[in-house]
Enzyme design. Structure first.
Site, PDB file in Angstrom:
ATOM      1  N   LEU A 129       0.851  -1.180   0.000  1.00 27.33           N
ATOM      2  CA  LEU A 129       0.000   0.000   0.000  1.00 27.33           C
ATOM      3  C   LEU A 129       0.887   1.231   0.000  1.00 27.33           C
ATOM      4  O   LEU A 129       1.997   1.210   0.542  1.00 27.33           O
ATOM      5  CB  LEU A 129      -0.893   0.030   1.250  1.00 27.33           C
ATOM      6  CG  LEU A 129      -1.950  -1.065   1.403  1.00 27.33           C
ATOM      7  CD1 LEU A 129      -2.681  -0.894   2.734  1.00 27.33           C
ATOM      8  CD2 LEU A 129      -2.931  -1.042   0.253  1.00 27.33           C
ATOM      9  N   ASP A 130       0.412   2.314  -0.614  1.00 26.67           N
ATOM     10  CA  ASP A 130       1.144   3.568  -0.560  1.00 26.67           C
ATOM     11  C   ASP A 130       1.344   4.000   0.889  1.00 26.67           C
ATOM     12  O   ASP A 130       0.543   3.634   1.771  1.00 26.67           O
ATOM     13  CB  ASP A 130       0.384   4.669  -1.309  1.00 26.67           C
ATOM     14  CG  ASP A 130       0.259   4.389  -2.796  1.00 26.67           C
ATOM     15  OD1 ASP A 130       1.123   3.667  -3.327  1.00 26.67           O
ATOM     16  OD2 ASP A 130      -0.696   4.896  -3.414  1.00 26.67           O
ATOM     17  N   LYS A 131       2.368   4.785   1.124  1.00 21.54           N
ATOM     18  CA  LYS A 131       2.690   5.228   2.480  1.00 21.54           C
ATOM     19  C   LYS A 131       1.495   5.885   3.159  1.00 21.54           C
ATOM     20  O   LYS A 131       1.211   5.628   4.335  1.00 21.54           O
ATOM     21  CB  LYS A 131       3.871   6.206   2.438  1.00 21.54           C
ATOM     22  CG  LYS A 131       4.270   6.761   3.792  1.00 21.54           C
ATOM     23  CD  LYS A 131       5.442   7.720   3.671  1.00 21.54           C
ATOM     24  CE  LYS A 131       5.806   8.323   5.027  1.00 21.54           C
ATOM     25  NZ  LYS A 131       6.934   9.284   4.919  1.00 21.54           N
ATOM     26  N   THR A 133      -1.672   5.472   2.567  1.00 23.18           N
ATOM     27  CA  THR A 133      -2.869   4.631   2.609  1.00 23.18           C
ATOM     28  C   THR A 133      -2.813   3.678   3.802  1.00 23.18           C
ATOM     29  O   THR A 133      -1.752   3.147   4.125  1.00 23.18           O
ATOM     30  CB  THR A 133      -2.997   3.816   1.305  1.00 23.18           C
ATOM     31  OG1 THR A 133      -2.998   4.709   0.194  1.00 23.18           O
ATOM     32  CG2 THR A 133      -4.276   3.001   1.286  1.00 23.18           C
ATOM     33  N   ARG A 230      -6.116   6.395  -7.024  1.00 22.54           N
ATOM     34  CA  ARG A 230      -5.892   7.830  -6.918  1.00 22.54           C
ATOM     35  C   ARG A 230      -5.933   8.501  -8.291  1.00 22.54           C
ATOM     36  O   ARG A 230      -6.533   9.568  -8.472  1.00 22.54           O
ATOM     37  CB  ARG A 230      -4.552   8.088  -6.227  1.00 22.54           C
ATOM     38  CG  ARG A 230      -4.480   7.505  -4.827  1.00 22.54           C
ATOM     39  CD  ARG A 230      -3.073   7.429  -4.265  1.00 22.54           C
ATOM     40  NE  ARG A 230      -2.511   8.749  -3.986  1.00 22.54           N
ATOM     41  CZ  ARG A 230      -1.308   8.924  -3.453  1.00 22.54           C
ATOM     42  NH1 ARG A 230      -0.549   7.870  -3.158  1.00 22.54           N
ATOM     43  NH2 ARG A 230      -0.865  10.146  -3.215  1.00 22.54           N
TER      44      ARG A 230
END
Length: 292
Positions: A129-131, A133, A230
């Site tokens: 997951l993105d930082k 998120t 996103r």
């Protein structure tokens, strides 16, 4: 390392060779070690590569250090891990927003380091997951299990469901976004819709609730492009609230949360369905409901 487990009832009869190659996806080098060292047993007995295995058989695999050399990983802080599920093969944890899934530098600490400290052994990232998120993340607990889980991910048999709070009311009850996604040539941190050179991307979106100026959506990934949700939502004029890259307006946090993770366990064949809570995400939604 030693692994023993019962082959699931849904597995058809097949040779040991096919089981290791097609079902467990064990690399050729490792299959060679298992065969030459006689490190594979069925029902507590040595077998050859053409022996048949049946549902309900007990499979035992032995691995030496040279089969899977130890991966040097800096251990993090076990108390930072919120476990959602764990067995001998895998672990699912709830990632907080603001933490990287894995480190970019050997001396950096990220969720992978903390999970490895929590489990007591080196773990392996299955998906990230993105930082910014939050939510459910799956890790393999050993290198033998990793390619099996990777195959499930590649075949879209690991279902990931996200909550997303976006700008503006969302008029459609459901939508499918199919625009290809590629790199942004002007900002290396970003991705963009690129019809010519972008890679296939498909996001399913369902409206959960409209607020006066925002909307709560459920998003399901059919592909796994970087920043996919996103980019797709921003491209359709519904950027995520608090997105530092794709939304110029400030927010309490990036309002994207991996709410649910669902898959069929490759060894037990039981469905695993997990939900990850998020106090910060849910607090923001409650605030909007209270404003009414």
């Amino acid at each position: 390392m030693k692994f023993s487990f019962i082959l699931p009832e849904s597995l058809p009869s097949m040779t040991v060779k096919r089981l290791l190659e097609d079902y467990f996806l064990i690399p050729r080098k490792i299959r060679h070690f298992l065969r030459t060292k006689k490190h594979l047993w069925v029902n507590q007995k040595e077998v050859n590569w053409q022996s048949l295995v049946q549902p309900g058989d007990e499979l035992t695999l032995f691995f030496d250090d040279q089969d899977y050399p130890d991966k040097d990983l800096l251990l993090g802080e076990a108390n930072l891990v919120e476990e959602l599920y764990q067995d001998q093969h895998l672990i699912v944890v709830n990632k907080p927003e603001g933490m990287k899934t894995h480190a970019n530098q050997p001396t950096e600490l990220a969720l992978l380091n903390h999970v490895s400290a929590y489990v007591g052994q080196t773990c392996y990232v299955v998906h990230r997951l993105d930082k910014e998120t939050s939510g459910a993340v799956l890790f393999a607990k050993n290198p033998f299990v990793l390619p099996v889980l990777n195959r499930l991910l590649e075949k879209r048999q690991i279902k990931r469901e996200y909550w997303a709070l976006v700008e503006q009311a969302f008029q459609q009850r459901e939508a499918i976004f199919r625009e290809p996604i590629g790199r942004d040539r002007h900002d290396r941190r970003k991705r963009r819709v690129d019809p010519k050179q972008g890679k296939r991307a498909l996001t399913r979106v369902s409206r959960l609730k409209n607020f006066p100026h925002q909307a709560l959506l459920k998003c399901q990934l059919e592909t796994g492009r970087t920043h996919q949700i996103r980019v797709h939502l921003a491209h359709h004029d519904h950027p995520l609230v608090g997105d530092p890259l794709y939304n110029p307006h400030k927010g309490p946090r990036l309002m994207l949360h991996a709410h649910r993770l669902r898959f069929i366990h490759p060894f037990s064949q039981k469905e695993i369905c997990l939900e990850a809570p998020s106090a910060s995400f849910e607090a923001q939604i409650q605030l909007l409901k209270n404003k009414g």
